[in-house]
Design a protein around this motif. Sequence first.
Motif, PDB file in Angstrom:
ATOM      1  N   ASP A 213    -125.375  43.157   9.690  1.00 28.47           N
ATOM      2  CA  ASP A 213    -125.074  44.534  10.091  1.00 28.47           C
ATOM      3  C   ASP A 213    -124.163  44.649  11.300  1.00 28.47           C
ATOM      4  O   ASP A 213    -123.474  45.656  11.468  1.00 28.47           O
ATOM      5  N   THR A 214    -124.147  43.644  12.170  1.00 31.48           N
ATOM      6  CA  THR A 214    -123.270  43.711  13.349  1.00 31.48           C
ATOM      7  C   THR A 214    -122.508  42.400  13.513  1.00 31.48           C
ATOM      8  O   THR A 214    -123.017  41.334  13.171  1.00 31.48           O
ATOM      9  N   GLU A 216    -120.610  39.530  15.893  1.00 31.91           N
ATOM     10  CA  GLU A 216    -120.627  38.945  17.237  1.00 31.91           C
ATOM     11  C   GLU A 216    -119.219  39.073  17.805  1.00 31.91           C
ATOM     12  O   GLU A 216    -118.293  38.405  17.339  1.00 31.91           O
ATOM     13  N   GLU A 217    -119.056  39.923  18.790  1.00 31.86           N
ATOM     14  CA  GLU A 217    -117.724  40.187  19.339  1.00 31.86           C
ATOM     15  C   GLU A 217    -117.108  38.908  19.895  1.00 31.86           C
ATOM     16  O   GLU A 217    -117.728  38.174  20.653  1.00 31.86           O
ATOM     17  N   VAL A 303    -122.899  52.513  14.247  1.00 31.95           N
ATOM     18  CA  VAL A 303    -122.116  51.279  14.270  1.00 31.95           C
ATOM     19  C   VAL A 303    -122.048  50.730  12.853  1.00 31.95           C
ATOM     20  O   VAL A 303    -123.072  50.592  12.176  1.00 31.95           O
ATOM     21  N   SER A 304    -120.858  50.444  12.392  1.00 32.27           N
ATOM     22  CA  SER A 304    -120.675  49.818  11.086  1.00 32.27           C
ATOM     23  C   SER A 304    -119.560  48.789  11.215  1.00 32.27           C
ATOM     24  O   SER A 304    -118.897  48.717  12.257  1.00 32.27           O
ATOM     25  N   ARG A 305    -119.356  47.998  10.177  1.00 31.27           N
ATOM     26  CA  ARG A 305    -118.318  46.978  10.223  1.00 31.27           C
ATOM     27  C   ARG A 305    -117.203  47.342   9.257  1.00 31.27           C
ATOM     28  O   ARG A 305    -117.464  47.685   8.101  1.00 31.27           O
TER      29      ARG A 305
END
Length: 312
Positions: A213-214, A216-217, A303-305
Amino acid sequence: MGHVLTPTKKMNRKEWLEHRKSGLGGSDVSAVLGLNKYKTAFEVWLEKQPDYMPEEITSEAAHWGNRLESIVADEFRERTGKRVQKRNAIYRHKDHPFMLANIDRVVVGENALLECKTANQFLSGDWEQEEVPDAYLVQCQHYMAVLNKQKAYIAVLIGGQKFVWKEIKRDEELINLVIQREKEFWENHVLSRRPPALDGSSAAEKFLAKRFDTAEEGESINLGKNEQTMVEELQEIDLQIKTMEERKKEIKNHLKYEMQSAETAYVNGYEIKWKNVTSSRIDTKKLKREKPRLAEGYVTESVSRRFEIKSL
């Protein structure tokens, strides 16, 4: 005969779904074998995961299929003179416990079972030939394997006004293939919890969105040659879609120009509509400009990708 796993008459939906996770049922088989138009092997795998929670949505087709099952069974009895009985139980294959069966009816006095189906009128062509559609054929062979039956009958009500029934004989060669493919799927994917090849279904999309779902920046990885081929194929597909979309708009604009102010136009076999549509919606720009504090109260952050590809 496959022994009765659990009576289902007093079983609630949650218990029934948990039992379904413990093996492959007749409706799963065609998807595992790639013969189902509406369901994929990945969706079957997802449904067998311990943490899977189905959406409480029943399609109209499934709803009426359940409601009309007894009517189809009664019509089969009247047309054939064969007596049938409902068995409120789930069966499990004695040698292959991953194979489950929840059959509609058994045929009294014969080593046979009956499956009851409903189909819309657009599928009537599937039943005009002697052969049974592949998806239902493998389902019935699966059931015959689990219950050690020599024969199956399938009865279908088409479009609410046409009734067809067919006889299916046990096919050992096909049954062995079905068992082999189910065994491979169960052991290689369900038990190991490794999904089969991801497909284009919405189930696969939801699975990926939930599992990853997120991002890793700042993290990056290098993919292999197989993925490079896929990227190049995807770029080519995007180009084809763009070309087709442009052609689609070109054709629409030509038809609109020919229609001018007419609401309806006709060509052989087709009706074309270009009508007035009135819609109301909130002018968010104006709301933010004139009542900024009010607008802030209705802003939600999520927040989405986003997936994108660009040439380097």
